[in-house]
Design an enzyme around this catalytic site. Structure first.
Site, PDB file in Angstrom:
ATOM      1  N   ASP A 194       0.811  -0.789  -0.340  1.00  0.00           N
ATOM      2  CA  ASP A 194      -0.402  -0.360  -0.053  1.00  0.00           C
ATOM      3  C   ASP A 194       0.511   0.901   0.065  1.00  0.00           C
ATOM      4  O   ASP A 194       1.820   1.592   1.172  1.00  0.00           O
ATOM      5  CB  ASP A 194      -0.736  -0.187   1.697  1.00  0.00           C
ATOM      6  CG  ASP A 194      -1.732   0.856   1.223  1.00  0.00           C
ATOM      7  OD1 ASP A 194      -2.186   1.733   0.566  1.00  0.00           O
ATOM      8  OD2 ASP A 194      -2.140   1.919   2.433  1.00  0.00           O
ATOM      9  N   GLY A 247      -8.216   6.448   1.759  1.00  0.00           N
ATOM     10  CA  GLY A 247      -9.063   6.993   3.394  1.00  0.00           C
ATOM     11  C   GLY A 247     -11.169   7.050   3.871  1.00  0.00           C
ATOM     12  O   GLY A 247     -10.942   7.782   3.799  1.00  0.00           O
ATOM     13  N   ALA A 248     -10.660   5.904   3.505  1.00  0.00           N
ATOM     14  CA  ALA A 248     -12.297   5.237   4.007  1.00  0.00           C
ATOM     15  C   ALA A 248     -12.175   5.703   5.479  1.00  0.00           C
ATOM     16  O   ALA A 248     -13.852   5.372   5.592  1.00  0.00           O
ATOM     17  CB  ALA A 248     -12.996   3.595   3.425  1.00  0.00           C
ATOM     18  N   SER A 249     -11.241   5.555   6.226  1.00  0.00           N
ATOM     19  CA  SER A 249     -11.028   5.902   8.101  1.00  0.00           C
ATOM     20  C   SER A 249     -12.366   7.063   8.126  1.00  0.00           C
ATOM     21  O   SER A 249     -12.480   7.905   7.493  1.00  0.00           O
ATOM     22  CB  SER A 249     -10.223   5.499   8.238  1.00  0.00           C
ATOM     23  OG  SER A 249      -9.446   4.042   8.301  1.00  0.00           O
ATOM     24  N   ASN A 272     -10.235   0.182   1.309  1.00  0.00           N
ATOM     25  CA  ASN A 272      -8.937   0.629   2.449  1.00  0.00           C
ATOM     26  C   ASN A 272      -9.231   1.188   3.547  1.00  0.00           C
ATOM     27  O   ASN A 272     -10.064   1.841   4.095  1.00  0.00           O
ATOM     28  CB  ASN A 272      -7.692   1.602   1.820  1.00  0.00           C
ATOM     29  CG  ASN A 272      -6.430   1.074   0.545  1.00  0.00           C
ATOM     30  OD1 ASN A 272      -7.488   0.054  -0.111  1.00  0.00           O
ATOM     31  ND2 ASN A 272      -5.952   1.196   0.464  1.00  0.00           N
ATOM     32  N   ALA A 283      -7.359   1.681   7.833  1.00  0.00           N
ATOM     33  CA  ALA A 283      -6.309   1.685   8.036  1.00  0.00           C
ATOM     34  C   ALA A 283      -6.296   2.485   9.510  1.00  0.00           C
ATOM     35  O   ALA A 283      -5.930   2.151  10.305  1.00  0.00           O
ATOM     36  CB  ALA A 283      -5.397   2.600   7.574  1.00  0.00           C
ATOM     37  N   THR A 284      -6.994   3.540   9.655  1.00  0.00           N
ATOM     38  CA  THR A 284      -7.031   4.235  11.126  1.00  0.00           C
ATOM     39  C   THR A 284      -8.199   3.852  11.735  1.00  0.00           C
ATOM     40  O   THR A 284      -7.503   3.980  13.078  1.00  0.00           O
ATOM     41  CB  THR A 284      -6.684   6.114  10.600  1.00  0.00           C
ATOM     42  OG1 THR A 284      -5.451   5.863   9.618  1.00  0.00           O
ATOM     43  CG2 THR A 284      -6.868   6.596  12.155  1.00  0.00           C
TER      44      THR A 284
END
Length: 283
Positions: free
Chosen positions: A81, A208-210, A229, A231-232
């Site tokens: 990524d 940036g879907a968080s 995606n 992550a956060t």
């Protein structure tokens, strides 16, 4: 068996759902996403950033993912990524990665094409897939930092030229999401996404879907996004649960015990994201 993302994303595109790509950092976080996806019969993309490879090493990640794939009948891919170094991508493919994102979005258009073509030629030789990004998302992802003034939305006409010139397998689009957590309320450009989907046939990816409201993610999926995606949104509950455990058990020193609350908290988020993506019960 570790797969590329090629067929799972094509299946998602045809089925109008999205495959979740969860960023992991170590054995514990990989176990959480792999076990939860297996329980929910969801395809899974295990994503790692350059700093995760620095921390865990690519051969360790490959070995852990291979074991995880033996415990499920659902497809598993491991994905690089936001890698900017072409040589690092080639090295990871050599040890078993079957999916990679080359992020040359900071470069001028023609340079982005040239760098991406280099990766595509190498990856396709080893039956690995390539994702690239056109446009730039604001925010922080790993060591990648993009200021708001430098962010740029994906131009639909440029997307057509880029896909045709590079031969990539999937395209990450910038439509208003952000890396990390939002400052304010997300405003996604769905008209732009619709136009890109009409002009580009390959699978589209939402970074940036968080912290994005579920209904906005689901609308993006309905308009053609087939990889999301995350992550956060995973790191925060994991870390908070571990911190809480130490507050309640200040003398604790057994990683097996203080990691467990973090894994449980993270599993709940993974379940939720799989549900939002509509990828459960697909296999």
């Amino acid at each position: 068996m570790i797969l590329s993302t090629r067929q799972m994303l094509l299946d998602a595109q045809a089925g109008h759902y999205a495959v979740p790509a969860f960023n992991i950092h170590n054995l514990e976080t990989l176990q959480v996403v792999a076990d939860t996806a297996a329980q929910m019969h969801s395809p899974l993309i295990i994503a790692v950033t350059p700093s995760t490879i620095d921390y865990a090493r690519e051969d360790y990640v490959v070995a852990m993912a291979q074991i995880a794939s033996q415990h499920t009948t659902t497809p598993i891919a491991i994905h690089l990524d936001h890698f900017e170094d072409v040589d690092r991508i080639k090295q990871a493919i050599d040890v078993g990665f079957k999916s990679a994102m080359i992020d040359a979005s900071k470069l001028p258009f023609e340079e982005n094409i040239a760098k991406t073509k280099d990766v595509v030629a190498y990856a396709h030789h080893y039956d690995a897939t390539v994702e690239a990004e056109l446009g730039k998302l604001v925010g922080v992802e790993d060591d990648l930092v993009v200021d708001e003034k430098d962010s740029a939305y994906t131009n639909p006409d440029d997307a057509v030229k880029f896909v045709e010139a590079t031969g990539i397998d999937s395209l990450a689009v910038a439509i208003g999401t952000a890396h990390g957590l939002y400052k304010g309320t997300p405003h996604l450009d769905f008209d732009r996404l619709t136009e890109i989907r009409q002009k580009v046939s390959i699978p589209l990816v939402l970074h940036g879907a968080s912290d994005v409201p579920d209904e906005l993610v689901q609308k993006a999926i309905s308009l053609g996004i087939c990889k999301v995606n995350v992550a956060t949104d995973l790191k925060i509950p994991f870390s908070n649960a571990v911190k809480q455990y130490f507050k309640e058990n200040p003398d604790a020193n057994d990683p097996r015990k203080y990691m467990t609350p973090g894994k449980k908290a993270m599993a709940e988020i993974v379940k939720h994201k799989i549900t939002v993506c509509g990828s459960f019960n697909r296999y």
